[in-house]
Design a protein around this motif. Structure first.
Motif, mmCIF file in Angstrom:
data_model
loop_
_atom_site.group_PDB
_atom_site.id
_atom_site.type_symbol
_atom_site.label_atom_id
_atom_site.label_comp_id
_atom_site.label_asym_id
_atom_site.label_seq_id
_atom_site.Cartn_x
_atom_site.Cartn_y
_atom_site.Cartn_z
ATOM 1 N N SER A 93 6.996 3.601 2.406
ATOM 2 C CA SER A 93 7.735 2.929 1.327
ATOM 3 C C SER A 93 8.756 1.986 1.944
ATOM 4 O O SER A 93 9.847 2.406 2.315
ATOM 5 C CB SER A 93 8.419 3.964 0.438
ATOM 6 O OG SER A 93 7.459 4.792 -0.176
ATOM 7 N N LEU A 94 8.392 0.733 2.038
ATOM 8 C CA LEU A 94 9.211 -0.236 2.765
ATOM 9 C C LEU A 94 10.233 -0.945 1.892
ATOM 10 O O LEU A 94 11.002 -1.769 2.380
ATOM 11 C CB LEU A 94 8.302 -1.273 3.426
ATOM 12 C CG LEU A 94 7.271 -0.705 4.413
ATOM 13 C CD1 LEU A 94 6.331 -1.799 4.891
ATOM 14 C CD2 LEU A 94 7.964 -0.040 5.587
ATOM 15 N N GLY A 95 10.258 -0.629 0.611
ATOM 16 C CA GLY A 95 11.232 -1.269 -0.267
ATOM 17 C C GLY A 95 10.686 -2.526 -0.904
ATOM 18 O O GLY A 95 9.483 -2.791 -0.898
ATOM 19 N N LEU A 141 3.032 -4.470 8.356
ATOM 20 C CA LEU A 141 3.707 -3.799 7.250
ATOM 21 C C LEU A 141 2.870 -3.786 5.986
ATOM 22 O O LEU A 141 3.397 -3.531 4.899
ATOM 23 C CB LEU A 141 5.049 -4.494 6.963
ATOM 24 C CG LEU A 141 5.978 -4.719 8.165
ATOM 25 C CD1 LEU A 141 7.232 -5.443 7.722
ATOM 26 C CD2 LEU A 141 6.332 -3.401 8.818
ATOM 27 N N THR A 142 1.575 -4.033 6.065
ATOM 28 C CA THR A 142 0.732 -4.070 4.873
ATOM 29 C C THR A 142 0.373 -2.663 4.434
ATOM 30 O O THR A 142 0.760 -1.676 5.047
ATOM 31 C CB THR A 142 -0.558 -4.865 5.139
ATOM 32 O OG1 THR A 142 -1.235 -4.274 6.263
ATOM 33 C CG2 THR A 142 -0.248 -6.302 5.438
ATOM 34 N N ASP A 143 -0.425 -2.563 3.341
ATOM 35 C CA ASP A 143 -0.833 -1.279 2.765
ATOM 36 C C ASP A 143 0.375 -0.443 2.379
ATOM 37 O O ASP A 143 0.420 0.764 2.579
ATOM 38 C CB ASP A 143 -1.717 -0.479 3.722
ATOM 39 C CG ASP A 143 -2.992 -1.220 4.065
ATOM 40 O OD1 ASP A 143 -3.459 -1.048 5.194
ATOM 41 O OD2 ASP A 143 -3.497 -1.963 3.222
ATOM 42 N N ASP A 144 1.386 -1.100 1.835
ATOM 43 C CA ASP A 144 2.617 -0.425 1.439
ATOM 44 C C ASP A 144 2.322 0.571 0.322
ATOM 45 O O ASP A 144 1.564 0.290 -0.595
ATOM 46 C CB ASP A 144 3.612 -1.483 0.937
ATOM 47 C CG ASP A 144 5.024 -0.962 0.901
ATOM 48 O OD1 ASP A 144 5.210 0.241 1.135
ATOM 49 O OD2 ASP A 144 5.926 -1.775 0.635
ATOM 50 N N SER A 197 0.004 -5.651 -3.371
ATOM 51 C CA SER A 197 1.294 -6.271 -3.050
ATOM 52 C C SER A 197 1.672 -5.968 -1.615
ATOM 53 O O SER A 197 1.389 -4.906 -1.096
ATOM 54 C CB SER A 197 2.376 -5.727 -3.983
ATOM 55 O OG SER A 197 2.528 -4.340 -3.803
ATOM 56 N N GLY A 198 2.320 -6.905 -0.994
ATOM 57 C CA GLY A 198 2.759 -6.700 0.376
ATOM 58 C C GLY A 198 1.755 -7.148 1.403
ATOM 59 O O GLY A 198 2.022 -7.094 2.597
ATOM 60 N N GLU A 211 -8.257 5.314 12.230
ATOM 61 C CA GLU A 211 -7.477 4.216 11.657
ATOM 62 C C GLU A 211 -7.218 4.514 10.186
ATOM 63 O O GLU A 211 -7.983 5.211 9.533
ATOM 64 C CB GLU A 211 -8.244 2.894 11.786
ATOM 65 C CG GLU A 211 -8.556 2.524 13.222
ATOM 66 C CD GLU A 211 -7.306 2.255 14.028
ATOM 67 O OE1 GLU A 211 -6.309 1.809 13.433
ATOM 68 O OE2 GLU A 211 -7.325 2.508 15.231
ATOM 69 N N LYS A 212 -6.140 3.964 9.673
ATOM 70 C CA LYS A 212 -5.790 4.230 8.287
ATOM 71 C C LYS A 212 -6.012 3.032 7.379
ATOM 72 O O LYS A 212 -5.513 2.988 6.275
ATOM 73 C CB LYS A 212 -4.335 4.697 8.208
ATOM 74 C CG LYS A 212 -4.181 6.135 8.691
ATOM 75 C CD LYS A 212 -5.013 7.068 7.853
ATOM 76 C CE LYS A 212 -5.195 8.425 8.517
ATOM 77 N NZ LYS A 212 -6.069 9.297 7.731
ATOM 78 N N SER A 213 -6.769 2.042 7.848
ATOM 79 C CA SER A 213 -7.113 0.946 6.969
ATOM 80 C C SER A 213 -8.092 1.475 5.930
ATOM 81 O O SER A 213 -9.033 2.192 6.262
ATOM 82 C CB SER A 213 -7.748 -0.194 7.773
ATOM 83 O OG SER A 213 -8.837 0.285 8.516
#
Length: 577
Positions: free
Chosen positions: A327-329, A347-350, A413-414, A518-520
């Motif tokens: 959770s990057l805000g 910072l993608t996949d927020d 988003s992000g 990987e978490k993509s």
């Protein structure tokens, strides 16, 4: 006063400059049952005057064939590298120990001194370690520098047997790889005792092993005795806040640590803050850091970014910092972190945005307090430990299938701004985005991919692009035809680079048949992929790859979601010849 040994120096220099020669049968898909079956390999070994390496990856050895190869090895004391991964496909487990023992006996008889032993992707389990014990305890492994046992199904028992074999004569290993083995706490603790005695480790990779903070703490104590450690990968274990404390206590002794992968380790904000403080206090000179998918809040992410960019050389030193899936805000928060990290930041996949700039992760802290309470029962921990990867993976597949089949629009988003239409399609594999590529999308996609120099990344892009197109095949004949061309070109690209087995692994991951490190996310529609694969399998796939895919599909069939299972059963070519 120490004396200078010119003879030893000259010998070492000659060893470094010498052109390495050997025998390589990678990916030949040979089924070697008898001594006669192994005659080509035996002849190649016998004809090689300086057998520095022997690579048998991607073939399958029976006992008689292994014994014949072992006899040929008896004449080669110069052997240094044994790359024997994926070497027992289709074998009964009872065949593997005597085959391994025979190969080991051949090297022992020769008086070889191995530097590298790779037995990854051989699902021999604890019984296989029994066949290795004599070799690991012998002089052959006294100078061993790399031991690779990735995806061997060792379990706790196998880890204990391995630790016992290594402890009698601990080699000065630089590299130890043992991912996807279900080592759990007890297995990790047993190996940690051996690591303490080594003191030479530079790279340790133990992802996806069901290790909780107890095992992480034992490993952290061992790492303190290995000050040259530079690369640490514990991805997809449950480090948690307690494990993070143990790692933080080890950091003052690990001045050479350059790369950390703690992705998907349930660090939460508390664990992230603990690491951030340790990085800052010890001026840790990280180059790569992966803390993706750890349920870390915005404030804690900011503390991490501040800590690793504190030193003035961070802009030049940092190569990759992955915080995706936390959770990057809000947009301003992410923009600020990205500015600090520069091109290194991913910072993608927020997981979500927060409009509250003063968010202090209260919910997160409350959860941690409950989880980390001193009253936590051992039974609860064991219950979590025993959760199978297959069960977790089935949930992931179900979500993917539901999301795609019901046309749910996923939050994107992000995401970084795409550079061209191919990237737009790969990020959002929809028909309208495929149509943007024009009348000949395959050539456009291939031109984009072929600019990639690294073979691993190139194959990843080929597989992702192929499955993205294939996923649309149920709704578009054009997409179905394009998928067939892409399957053919993907296999051709792998063959051109002698990378058939890396391709196999990437296809298995992309088709959700094995769990990915990987978490993509899987963005493609799996039923469409399998429909396109059924059409491509007999036309474009070599026999070995066909057999491997069918084996995994058949093995996973019962655990797949009903919709996907029904889809597969409509294509019998995917299950048998």
């Amino acid at each position: 006063m120490a004396t200078f040994d010119l003879k030893s120096f000259s010998s070492a220099l000659n060893e470094t400059n010498k052109v390495q020669s050997g025998v390589d049968f990678t990916g030949k898909s040979l089924k070697l049952n008898t001594e006669k079956d192994a005659k080509d390999i035996v002849a190649a070994i016998s004809a090689c005057p300086d057998l520095y390496y022997l690579t048998l990856t991607g073939n399958t050895l029976g006992v008689a064939a292994a014994e014949a190869i072992a006899r040929a090895l008896e004449s080669h004391p110069e052997l240094k590298v044994a790359r024997w991964s994926d070497m027992f496909t289709g074998r009964m487990k009872t065949e593997i120990p005597p085959a391994l023992k025979a190969l080991g006996d051949g090297m022992i008889a020769a008086g070889a001194r191995l530097k590298v032993l790779d037995l990854s992707d051989n699902a021999f389990g604890p019984i296989g370690v029994e066949g290795l014990a004599k070799l690991l305890q012998s002089e052959v492994c006294s100078e061993l520098e790399e031991l690779r046992l990735n995806n061997n199904g060792l379990g706790i028992t196998g880890a204990r047997l391995l630790a016992k074999a290594l402890s009698s004569r601990p080699p000065r290993l630089r590299v130890f790889i043992a991912g996807r083995n279900r080592l759990e706490n007890d297995g990790a603790t047993a190996l940690a005792l051996v690591f303490q005695k080594m003191g030479s480790l530079e790279e340790v990779a133990m992802p996806q092993n069901g290790i909780y903070h107890v095992g992480i703490s034992a490993l952290s104590e061992a790492f303190k005795q290995n000050p040259q450690l530079s690369c640490l990968n514990l991805n997809d274990n449950t480090i948690g806040p307690k494990g993070a404390e143990a790692v933080a206590k080890a950091l003052p002794r690990l001045k050479n640590l350059k790369a950390i992968n703690f992705g998907d380790c349930l660090l939460k904000s508390k664990g992230a803050r603990t690491l951030a403080k340790a990085f800052k206090d010890n001026s840790t000179l990280l180059e790569c850091l992966d803390l993706s998918h750890n349920e870390i809040g915005r404030a804690a992410c900011k503390e991490l970014v501040d800590a690793i960019t504190m030193l003035p050389d961070s802009g030049e030193r940092l190569a990759r910092v992955v915080l995706a899936g936390n959770s990057l805000g809000n947009a301003a928060s992410k923009k600020g972190m990205k500015a600090q990290l520069g091109t290194a930041g991913e910072l993608t996949d927020d997981e979500g945005e927060s409009g509250d700039e003063d968010d202090d992760d209260d919910d997160d802290e409350g959860t941690e307090s409950e989880e980390e309470s001193d009253g936590e029962s051992q039974d609860e921990e064991n219950t979590e430990d025993s959760a199978t990867e297959d069960a977790q993976h089935s949930v992931n597949i179900s979500f993917n299938t539901m999301a795609t089949s019901n046309n749910i629009t996923l939050d994107t988003s992000g995401m970084d701004e795409v550079k061209n239409d191919v990237e737009r399609f790969l990020k959002e594999p929809m028909l309208q985005n495929l149509e943007r590529l024009g009348s000949n999308p395959v050539d456009v996609i291939e031109a984009h991919i072929e600019s990639t120099q690294d073979t691993e990344e190139l194959l990843t892009q080929y597989v992702n692009a192929t499955l993205s197109v294939a996923g649309l095949s149920l709704n578009s004949d054009k997409a179905g035809d394009a998928a067939q061309l892409l399957f053919a070109r993907t296999i051709a690209a792998a063959n051109k680079r002698a990378a058939s087995w890396p391709l196999t692994e990437k296809l298995l991951r992309g088709l959700a048949l094995i769990k990915s490190e990987e978490k993509s996310p899987i963005r493609w529609h799996l039923p469409g992929c399998y429909a396109a694969l059924a059409r491509a399998l007999p036309q474009h796939f070599p026999p070995a790859l066909r057999s491997t895919l069918r084996f995994f599909i058949h093995a996973k069939l019962a655990s797949l979601p009903a919709e996907l299972r029904d889809s597969l059963q409509q294509h019998p070519v995917l299950l048998q010849d």
